[in-house]
Design an enzyme around this catalytic site. Sequence first.
Site, PDB file in Angstrom:
ATOM      1  CD  GLU A 328      -2.953  -0.728   2.439  1.00 26.38           C
ATOM      2  OE1 GLU A 328      -4.148  -1.034   2.307  1.00 26.38           O
ATOM      3  OE2 GLU A 328      -2.511  -0.257   3.502  1.00 26.38           O
ATOM      4  CB  CYS A 329       0.756   4.373   0.059  1.00 24.72           C
ATOM      5  SG  CYS A 329       1.115   6.113  -0.251  1.00 24.72           S
ATOM      6  N   GLY A 330       3.455   3.596   0.221  1.00 27.51           N
ATOM      7  CA  GLY A 330       4.890   3.434   0.352  1.00 27.51           C
ATOM      8  C   GLY A 330       5.333   2.005   0.113  1.00 27.51           C
ATOM      9  CB  THR A 428      -3.561   0.025  -3.960  1.00 25.17           C
ATOM     10  OG1 THR A 428      -3.395  -0.065  -2.527  1.00 25.17           O
ATOM     11  CG2 THR A 428      -4.184  -1.257  -4.461  1.00 25.17           C
TER      12      THR A 428
END
Length: 437
Positions: A328-330, A428
């Site tokens: 997720e993200c990072g 994501t």
Amino acid sequence: MARCLLISAPASGAGKTTLTLGLARAFRDRGLVVQCFKSGPDYIDPAFHAAATGRASVNIDSWAMERAEIERLVARGGDAGLVLAEGSMGLFDGVAVPGRSGTGASADVAGMMGWPVLLVLDPAGQAQTAAAVAAGLRDFRADVQIAGVVLNRVASPRHEDLVRRAMTQAGIAVLGALPRHAPIALPERHLGLVQAEELTRLGDLIAEVARFVAAHVDLEAVLRLADCGWTVPGEKGAARITPPGQRIALARDAAFSFIYPHVLESWRAAGAEILPFSPLSDEGPREDADVCWLPGGYPELHAATLAANRRFKAALRTFAKTRPVHGECGGYMVLGSGLVDAKGVRHEMTGLLGLETSFAKRRMHLGYRLAELAAAMPGHDCGVHLRGHEFHYATILSQPDAPLAIVRDANGAEIAETGSRRGRVSGTFFHLIAEGR
């Protein structure tokens, strides 16, 4: 019945977190059991709440969650002597198109639960006008009750007197006034506060905040206003989010810490076991795990270390040959091929996806996200709808792999941050909050 308050403000940066932490620890020091919540999508503040109260704090979100889910989460406050919910942004700030039970505004939670609102007002550059602002907030929604105001960063006794007199004329109770006091400033960086676990003197800092708030706020008056007769919802429990596997290898350190507490609780409540590991310590996922999850965090601040940690990268690549990995993200950025830091230096990441990101030219991406999965990801089948929130400053340089989902913002417009998938690996840019259309 329980005492409850939602702490909010006209805008971000007014001092909500400082007041919440100060009140929470001050009342805990007086023998009360205090339960905190965070209204809205913030993964940093709940850790500060837990440090102040000794109890886990979770997010409640009217855009992403149904009312029944919010009620299950807030029922944990039934045994507390005081419930303090910290709002996000301004009191009425949310999205234009309502979600599952509201727009995401803190006022939605206050109205839904019947919790009075304690406003934090920073009257810098104002005097009587601060009372007009408070009166406007009081009268904006009939289902939201403004219980009183705490003034923050008051310039002088004369300034405080002018504002207090105006508040009295407007019929608004002032419960305290906090003068400017630099030693209690909470350190910040580009995504908000520095994480609680990174502060070596967090206990001392919260104790100082509590002393400061207790010296300048009428705590007995706060308790009286919080005595709202809230009836605790009957069903208590975790949110219901399908775990990605039975034994979840979870990256957890200063670079990977952005995951909502209610998500972890939900996974555990469903019987999953969470197995933490630290990529920054050059650790890989445990061999006995059946799925690996890399949350968001600050990989851009640790990119050189992550790039150099060969054991971590090799172990993750080996893991991904036989078992699913999601970021997720990072975490998604670290699954990519490369990450360019703020100085323009490219660091080689794991290469499990082709994603290339850059912080050299920062651009904020912020908002709720509704995703319809175009392919399965750990815990969720193709076609499932997920609700989440995106907040980062990375720019996509390349996103060559197949999209993971059709992703829309809160207004229904499709966005470019679709996530990616390659083999057993997916990622994501949004952080999962809840399931459902």
